[in-house]
Design a protein around this motif. Structure first.
Motif, PDB file in Angstrom:
ATOM      1  N   TYR A  15       3.260  -7.998  -3.363  1.00  0.00           N
ATOM      2  CA  TYR A  15       2.831  -6.694  -3.856  1.00  0.00           C
ATOM      3  C   TYR A  15       1.314  -6.615  -3.884  1.00  0.00           C
ATOM      4  O   TYR A  15       0.618  -7.621  -3.969  1.00  0.00           O
ATOM      5  N   SER A  16       0.822  -5.387  -3.835  1.00  0.00           N
ATOM      6  CA  SER A  16      -0.626  -5.169  -3.741  1.00  0.00           C
ATOM      7  C   SER A  16      -1.388  -5.813  -4.883  1.00  0.00           C
ATOM      8  O   SER A  16      -2.514  -6.289  -4.711  1.00  0.00           O
ATOM      9  N   SER A  17      -0.759  -5.842  -6.051  1.00  0.00           N
ATOM     10  CA  SER A  17      -1.452  -6.385  -7.218  1.00  0.00           C
ATOM     11  C   SER A  17      -1.310  -7.898  -7.312  1.00  0.00           C
ATOM     12  O   SER A  17      -1.827  -8.526  -8.236  1.00  0.00           O
TER      13      SER A  17
ATOM     14  N   ASN B 229      -4.378  -8.794   0.503  1.00  0.00           N
ATOM     15  CA  ASN B 229      -5.704  -8.187   0.604  1.00  0.00           C
ATOM     16  C   ASN B 229      -5.658  -7.203   1.765  1.00  0.00           C
ATOM     17  O   ASN B 229      -5.778  -7.582   2.932  1.00  0.00           O
ATOM     18  N   ARG B 230      -5.454  -5.942   1.432  1.00  0.00           N
ATOM     19  CA  ARG B 230      -5.286  -4.918   2.490  1.00  0.00           C
ATOM     20  C   ARG B 230      -6.593  -4.691   3.253  1.00  0.00           C
ATOM     21  O   ARG B 230      -6.591  -4.440   4.450  1.00  0.00           O
TER      22      ARG B 230
END
Lengths: 111, 115
Positions: free
Chosen positions: A51-53, A65-66
């Motif tokens: 997940y992004s977080s 890490n987008r």
């Protein structure tokens, strides 16, 4: 450039060590990310979603890490049973959803 | 825990022969997939299937390949005229929803050897 790139390893670590794997992806349309593990001559099995977080599941921590287009997996307190190939999996939105597997990183945990 | 099951576990066939690989996905899953893995190489997507039709297919999935869901439980992959390079492990997978949010559940695989 490959769509999903992983360091093939192998990583040889002693029991109890902390080991980290990285994975980079090239397509910014990538939407979902997973880590799978694959034992020798067996099917891939889901280890965890990413997940992004960032997220943690016991001894395993995954981060995304987008901006830099990479995903990581950290394994703490390695066990012998963690020896496997770890596959980075990226889902692209191409109209439909396309699943891309990395070639995997091999881990050997030694006693 | 429900499983994806595949049969046979190992299939040996001669070049040019037809093979059918069989899979029973998890019963409440709606999306079905075939992947292959040539020995020592990465897992490669072949085809996805939803609502009784192919939703996506890769460049590997040419006219020699077809999929079918002949009844409510089985999902098959047919290779019409096998080539040596078709030798690989073939994995069936299913997911509850589309792969964006729903992980893949893989079967144990069928090892296909073409001689």
């Amino acid at each position: 450039r490959k769509e999903v790139e992983q360091d093939p390893g192998p990583f040889n670590v002693p029991e109890g060590a902390t080991v980290a794997f990285n994975c980079t992806y090239s397509n910014s349309a990538s939407q979902s990310f997973f880590w799978y593990r694959q034992d020798c001559r067996k099917e891939p099995k889901l280890l965890m979603s990413v997940y992004s977080s960032g997220n943690e599941d016991g001894r395993f921590t995954a981060q995304l890490n987008r901006a830099s287009q990479y995903i990581s997996l950290l394994i703490r307190d390695s066990k012998l049973s963690d020896s496997a190939t770890y596959l980075c999996v990226v889902i692209l939105n191409t109209g439909g959803f396309k699943t891309i597997f990395g070639a995997g990183t091999r881990l050997f945990v030694k006693a | 825990e429900p499983e994806v099951t595949q049969t046979p576990s190992h299939q040996v066939t001669q070049m040019g022969q037809e093979v059918i690989l069989r899979c029973v996905p998890i019963s409440n899953h709606l999306y079905f997939y075939w992947y292959r893995q040539i020995l020592g190489q990465k897992v490669e997507f072949l085809v996805s299937f939803y609502n009784n039709e192919i939703s996506e297919k890769s460049e590997i999935f040419d006219d020699q390949f077809s999929v079918e869901r002949p009844d409510g439980s089985n999902f098959t992959l047919k290779i019409r005229s096998t080539k040596l390079e078709d030798s690989a492990m073939y994995f069936c997978a299913s997911s509850e929803r589309s792969t964006r949010n729903s992980p893949l559940h893989f079967g144990n695989g069928t090892r296909l050897t073409v001689t």
